[in-house]
Design an enzyme around this catalytic site. Sequence first.
Site, short mmCIF file in Angstrom:
data_model
loop_
_atom_site.label_atom_id
_atom_site.label_comp_id
_atom_site.label_asym_id
_atom_site.label_seq_id
_atom_site.Cartn_x
_atom_site.Cartn_y
_atom_site.Cartn_z
N GLU A 178 0.79 -1.22 0.00
CA GLU A 178 0.00 0.00 0.00
C GLU A 178 0.84 1.28 0.00
O GLU A 178 0.84 2.05 0.98
CB GLU A 178 -0.95 0.02 1.20
N GLU A 372 -5.27 -8.43 0.99
CA GLU A 372 -5.93 -8.04 2.25
C GLU A 372 -7.39 -7.75 1.98
O GLU A 372 -7.74 -7.10 0.99
CB GLU A 372 -5.31 -6.78 2.87
#
Length: 479
Positions: A178, A372
């Site tokens: 991320e 995720e």
Amino acid sequence: MTQPAATARPGLSADATFPADFAWGVATAAYQIEGGVNEGGRGPSIWDTFSHQPGTTINGDNGDIACDHYHRWEADLDLMAELGIPSYRFSLSWSRLQPTGTGPLNPEGVRFYRDLLAGCTARGITPYVTLYHWDLPQALQDDGGWPARQTAYRFGEYAGLVAESLGDLAEHWITINEPMCAAFLGHSWGMQAPGFKDDGLAVRAAHHLLLGHGLALAEFRSSRPGTKVGITNIIGNLNPATDSPADREATQYWDAVSNRIFLDPVYKGRYADPTVAAYGKYGLTAAGEGAAAGDLVQPGDLDIISAPGDFAGINHYTNMLVSASDSGSTPNWTHVEPAPSSFGWSNTPEALKAVLKRVASEYTDLPLYVTENGVTFHDYVDPNGEVRDPRRIDYLRGYISAVGEAISDGVEVRGYFAWSFMDNFEWAEGYDKRFGLVYVDYGTQARIPKQSAYWYRDTIAEHGGHRALASSAAAGATA
């Protein structure tokens, strides 16, 4: 291990299909679970510094102890195996392996991760390893951090050392987790480490994080050509709040500065024109042609960033409605209803399906992994010593079904990793938010599998988790 008596059966969508080699897994991150921050030669990271500053985290929480995984990793892997989890995504602590971000690796850190990786293999658990999940060594931050170009080169060097010392024990590697959060939450919004509120620093950090990804990929290609390497981006599903031109334009803007700024360089080799229009004032250019010394985007950067990887990692949590701001500044956004989680995030599985189909159609034909996806609730231990979380089961059922439906529609999704294996330090939210399939009593460090953990075990067994342990199948038969 006692499980709740009324465990719900899987019941995924009839349209969901999964290949025999689908990777069913769970995920964690080093600073969120390890603890042991002053042990084994580990150096301080930006999260040690940030979380110890007053007012940065809820209740002043920090990761000094977290889930004490540094000392309890064997029991944690045993529990993972008992729950029939075939794949485990975790991150390495850069500051545990290379305390100052330069120089040789710390032998104690290498030994810890070699033991952890070998422990996964011994239990039939396939490791998926993330090189960087936000814990930059503080010494590198002191030298400028991610806004400084040299940090990308230090990350490449670190990746090369990791490839040499640990690359024989895992096939799948994720370079950066991320970059959007590391860049903007940490440098523009001020809500994560290192805690800055400067858009210019955020844009510089974003580019250098992507450059670091490309340099790390090159290192693995050089020393471990048999490994599979990719990057994980968090991708929100964005919808205009109304059909007005202003709201549609606001949605396109938000997409350009939150999604496309990280997708286009990696998979198309350039920054998109709308992204450059938004951030050109901070030095961002489409591809760096004709750059002068010291410019942010240098010639050749995009070639490094867009070098072919082996898979695309996708983290997804949010489905948002975007509307134009009355003041003409940054657009407004809210979560699509229903939004039942303790974060106020939505439960709209169709958003994940849309994201998967978008990435596959617009960006890459590489295999996709949902690295995720998960949800927080105010979980508690009931008087019977059980943790019942039917709303999490409902959430997982919907989102996993969405993955299977995307596969049925032709999208090549190779795996799904639930966030998270166990409750942990949730960054600025401290210990207030619980994402885990396993409940953690932080005072005693007891682990209690929630009802959702048994549901996930049964789902894996029912839908062909090819590496699920025999004990998992046996447990599922008697549940």
